[in-house]
Enzyme design. Sequence first.
Site, PDB file in Angstrom:
ATOM      1  N   GLN A 107       0.843  -1.197   0.000  1.00  0.00           N
ATOM      2  CA  GLN A 107       0.000   0.000   0.000  1.00  0.00           C
ATOM      3  C   GLN A 107       0.883   1.254   0.000  1.00  0.00           C
ATOM      4  OE1 GLN A 107      -2.366   1.551   3.360  1.00  0.00           O
ATOM      5  NE2 GLN A 107      -4.154   1.466   2.013  1.00  0.00           N
ATOM      6  N   TYR A 188      -5.461  10.841   4.434  1.00  0.00           N
ATOM      7  CA  TYR A 188      -4.056  11.070   4.053  1.00  0.00           C
ATOM      8  C   TYR A 188      -3.999  11.843   2.724  1.00  0.00           C
ATOM      9  CZ  TYR A 188      -3.396   8.157   8.051  1.00  0.00           C
ATOM     10  OH  TYR A 188      -3.451   7.689   9.336  1.00  0.00           O
ATOM     11  N   ARG A 235      -7.639   2.507  -2.824  1.00  0.00           N
ATOM     12  CA  ARG A 235      -8.536   2.419  -1.669  1.00  0.00           C
ATOM     13  C   ARG A 235      -9.162   3.767  -1.340  1.00  0.00           C
ATOM     14  NH1 ARG A 235      -7.984   0.423   4.657  1.00  0.00           N
ATOM     15  NH2 ARG A 235      -9.562  -1.152   4.349  1.00  0.00           N
ATOM     16  N   GLY A 318      -9.366  -6.519   8.692  1.00  0.00           N
ATOM     17  CA  GLY A 318      -8.200  -5.925   9.308  1.00  0.00           C
ATOM     18  C   GLY A 318      -7.856  -6.600  10.618  1.00  0.00           C
TER      19      GLY A 318
HETATM   20  C1  LIG Z   1      -3.692  -1.334  13.562  1.00  0.00           C
HETATM   21  C2  LIG Z   1      -4.384  -0.801  12.352  1.00  0.00           C
HETATM   22  C3  LIG Z   1      -3.656  -0.137  11.383  1.00  0.00           C
HETATM   23  C4  LIG Z   1      -4.268   0.322  10.210  1.00  0.00           C
HETATM   24  N1  LIG Z   1      -3.508   0.893   9.231  1.00  0.00           N
HETATM   25  C5  LIG Z   1      -4.065   1.150   8.015  1.00  0.00           C
HETATM   26  C6  LIG Z   1      -3.249   1.524   6.910  1.00  0.00           C
HETATM   27  O1  LIG Z   1      -2.011   1.611   6.992  1.00  0.00           O
HETATM   28  N2  LIG Z   1      -3.869   1.771   5.734  1.00  0.00           N
HETATM   29  C7  LIG Z   1      -5.243   1.678   5.573  1.00  0.00           C
HETATM   30  O2  LIG Z   1      -5.755   1.901   4.484  1.00  0.00           O
HETATM   31  N3  LIG Z   1      -6.026   1.306   6.615  1.00  0.00           N
HETATM   32  C8  LIG Z   1      -5.480   1.006   7.801  1.00  0.00           C
HETATM   33  N4  LIG Z   1      -6.262   0.537   8.838  1.00  0.00           N
HETATM   34  C9  LIG Z   1      -7.706   0.326   8.608  1.00  0.00           C
HETATM   35  C10 LIG Z   1      -7.998  -1.151   8.272  1.00  0.00           C
HETATM   36  O3  LIG Z   1      -7.467  -1.509   7.013  1.00  0.00           O
HETATM   37  C11 LIG Z   1      -9.520  -1.423   8.301  1.00  0.00           C
HETATM   38  O4  LIG Z   1     -10.128  -0.682   7.273  1.00  0.00           O
HETATM   39  C12 LIG Z   1     -10.136  -1.091   9.648  1.00  0.00           C
HETATM   40  O5  LIG Z   1      -9.413  -1.725  10.683  1.00  0.00           O
HETATM   41  C13 LIG Z   1     -11.614  -1.517   9.796  1.00  0.00           C
HETATM   42  O6  LIG Z   1     -11.829  -2.836   9.401  1.00  0.00           O
HETATM   43  P1  LIG Z   1     -11.657  -4.191  10.222  1.00  0.00           P
HETATM   44  O7  LIG Z   1     -12.836  -4.350  11.123  1.00  0.00           O
HETATM   45  O8  LIG Z   1     -11.647  -5.156   9.089  1.00  0.00           O
HETATM   46  O9  LIG Z   1     -10.369  -4.133  10.971  1.00  0.00           O
HETATM   47  C14 LIG Z   1      -5.669   0.125  10.029  1.00  0.00           C
HETATM   48  C15 LIG Z   1      -6.401  -0.528  11.031  1.00  0.00           C
HETATM   49  C16 LIG Z   1      -5.782  -1.006  12.163  1.00  0.00           C
HETATM   50  C17 LIG Z   1      -6.601  -1.766  13.189  1.00  0.00           C
END
Ligand SMILES: Cc1cc2nc3c(=O)[nH]c(=O)nc-3n(C[C@H](O)[C@H](O)[C@H](O)COP(=O)(O)O)c2cc1C
Length: 361
Positions: A107, A188, A235, A318
């Site tokens: 990414q 971002y 994304r 995630g």
């Molecule tokens: C620890 C952590 C770090 C994350 N870092 C990013 C990232 O670098 N880039 C991004 O697009 N989303 C990031 N997210 C968002 C996740 O990709 C995801 O969209 C979000 O956690 C909600 O979905 P989930 O319930 O599947 O975790 C991050 C989420 C978490 C929990």
Amino acid sequence: MPDHTPDTALDSLWTPTTIGALDLPHRLVMAPMTRDRSTPAGVPTGLNAEYYAQRASHALIVTEGTQPSPDGQGYLLTPGIHDDDQVAGWRTVTDAVHAAGGRVVIQLMHVGRISHPDNTPHGRQPVAPSAVRPAGAMFTATGPQEMPEPRELSTTEVEETVDDFRRAAARAVAAGADGVEIHAANGYLVHQFLADGTNRRTDRYGASIAGRVRFAVEVATAVAAEIGPDRTGLRISPGNPYNDITETDTHELYPALLTALHPLRLAYLHVMHGGDEALLDTLRAQWPATLILNRGGADVPARARDIDAGTADLVSVGALALANPDLVERLRRGADLNTPDPATFYGGGAAGYTDYPALTD
Ligand SMILES: Cc1cc2nc3c(=O)[nH]c(=O)nc-3n(C[C@H](O)[C@H](O)[C@H](O)COP(=O)(O)O)c2cc1C
């Protein structure tokens, strides 16, 4: 024993598919997650390689956000993909994932104004579409500090930033990645160009919806031309206020963005869903090509239903993937899932990173 019976509600997850240049064995994707465990020089380590290799049974791994340039860094210990050492570090990650049978896209994440000089390699003021200071503090080596007002990029610098993304994509493929995902979500840099709260520009990168989507489209066009549209994903997080974003025209902005992106024939669009179902239906209607949906916080059966409903072609997870290296195997067997521990999400070593247990046979 209902906990240990494979869930037929998940059947739609387990059908193979193809996205762009990649043949995938099923449809459960690991979402990008920043973990702040690379070296201070932004070089991925053997520990990072182990973490990703443990999760190689996901259909596709989208890595943590990775800065395409020194200006693109906002958080401590995030990886970069703009110098040779970083490429070599990523090579150990991609080799490990491939050896474990997986596929991985990097990414590309430029933080724009969500930064602090103390967290960048050159100590410079953050850059952004406009000099609009974000509310809030940034964690730095000396503790939390207010984020400063960013410097507005000149038109020429915006063009140079597009080229930084292009070069980073070339380096990602040189590092063995199967492709890249452009991070246009979560407040971002790319999102800062899209949103009217952060983009006050009067040049061709602002002033109207057509202007505000231009940076995203130019980045996608440049990356796709460099590594192939079939290895390029993007994304978005429509309406997400995270990182002090305001969008007064979400329902017009994102359809316009997708209309402009669609001719590029990208491998996929990755949508972080914020709960506006009508908007999601609109976006899906406008994006008949491959769509990965991240229904944040939902359980996996609820996510799988989006595939049955035709709202998504694949779904990403995630936190559950963070806590379950063998999430796919656990779901296939109907096994219990580990619980993610937010205390170890960002920074640290193996604890809460590579030590979540896998099922033992
Ligand atoms: C620890 C952590 C770090 C994350 N870092 C990013 C990232 O670098 N880039 C991004 O697009 N989303 C990031 N997210 C968002 C996740 O990709 C995801 O969209 C979000 O956690 C909600 O979905 P989930 O319930 O599947 O975790 C991050 C989420 C978490 C929990």
